[in-house]
Design an enzyme around this catalytic site. Sequence first.
Site, mmCIF file in Angstrom:
data_model
loop_
_atom_site.group_PDB
_atom_site.id
_atom_site.type_symbol
_atom_site.label_atom_id
_atom_site.label_comp_id
_atom_site.label_asym_id
_atom_site.label_seq_id
_atom_site.Cartn_x
_atom_site.Cartn_y
_atom_site.Cartn_z
ATOM 1 C CG ASP A 116 -2.113 -0.969 0.970
ATOM 2 O OD1 ASP A 116 -2.667 -0.977 -0.138
ATOM 3 O OD2 ASP A 116 -2.443 -1.733 1.896
ATOM 4 C CG ASP A 181 -7.822 -3.541 -2.581
ATOM 5 O OD1 ASP A 181 -8.265 -4.515 -3.218
ATOM 6 O OD2 ASP A 181 -8.205 -3.260 -1.444
HETATM 7 N N1 GLY Z 1 -7.303 -1.414 0.277
HETATM 8 C C1 GLY Z 1 -8.089 -1.909 1.338
HETATM 9 C C2 GLY Z 1 -9.524 -1.579 1.217
HETATM 10 O O1 GLY Z 1 -10.011 -1.102 0.222
HETATM 11 O O2 GLY Z 1 -10.218 -1.834 2.182
#
Ligand code: GLY
Length: 399
Positions: A116, A181
């Site tokens: 992330d 994601d």
């Molecule tokens: N990237 C984690 C979420 O969207 O919860």
Amino acid sequence: MKKRLVYLCGLFLMSVCSCTNTTTKVDFIDDNLQFAEKQISASVTGCSSEDKVTSPRTTLPDGSIKYAVPEDWTSGFFPGSLWLLYDYSGEEKWKNEADRFTRSIEEVKDLKWHHDVGFMINCSYGNAYRLTKNEYYKDVMIQAANSLITRYSPAVGCTKSWNVDRGWQAERGWSYPVIIDNMMNLELLFNATEFTGDSTYYDIAIAHANTTLENHFRDDYSCYHVIDYDSITGEVRHKHTAQGYAHESAWARGQAWAIYGYTMCYRFTKDPAYLKQAENIAAFLLNNKNWPADNVPYWDFNDPKIPNTYRDASAGSIIASALIELSTYANDGASYKAAAVKMLKSLGSPAYRAKLGENNNFVLMHSVGSIPHGAEIDVPLNYADYYFIEALLRLKALK
Ligand code: GLY
């Protein structure tokens, strides 16, 4: 003479109508942005002292604020919102606060244990560099991109999202999980190539986007949340969910990351395959039988409890922002823009927008973090606010 009078009356009416329309739209955008300024200004006051800042993430079940430590995947959104408000207002006070909150997560540039870092650094440092051109921010972004590409495997063709040696991820039997994601992290890599001229980052980004295009999507262009790869052969081992209703369901925020991700990939590459993918995802969303009348999605398109289940305002904000960008590239742009405007109007209505001074000073209510984990259900989330503000600014910029 009579004809001329009719013509002049027509012109007058047209100009009145177009003025009224313009005024309505500007009022709606500015009203929400000015509300965001007030809420977030109170939030900054509550979350910082002279020597310490901590970004708010959400509201805990006891009603208190949950804060994001730097390594939390959401740590870049609050600094990002501050930069967006600086972008909107041009006021130094926002720039100063944005800088303070941004610098507070500098250590993320060396984070290598989850994917992330792209979200975290691009929303904070990325907006900082875009708006100031200060080289310090750029250097942090390049360092963060170097950290992110350590997670790339040529055998798989993706960067790995989660490590599987700890936490709940260790219990799923996965080897090399890649979540949808992760498309959002590619923006940092594209930026790193633009900054350095080194195509390594760009090449990894397009490999990741292409592998995801191949394996993450179903025939109807909805997507899986988690694809687990064999780390040696690159074969797909599992098609799973982590945060959705079921492995075969369409988790709303996953679809949001997908449409935003491929629209962003098109921005950097101009590859028509990415534009087509974004348009196909838009069709899945907007034509879905479970797409609600107010355009703010249910948390999962396949929850059998629809309509008696949760909405996810965060998915709504992300999709609205993506649709506005997509509207500038696609043939069907006007319909995407209209759908986004409707979403933003709903999000800005009392059904989703907090009352001034309430909601722990978050802007939007009614988001969902992860129902399967029993976490953050029907709460405010800092990323719902970030993409709401971004979408409003994008809409404003279209004018
Ligand atoms: N990237 C984690 C979420 O969207 O919860």
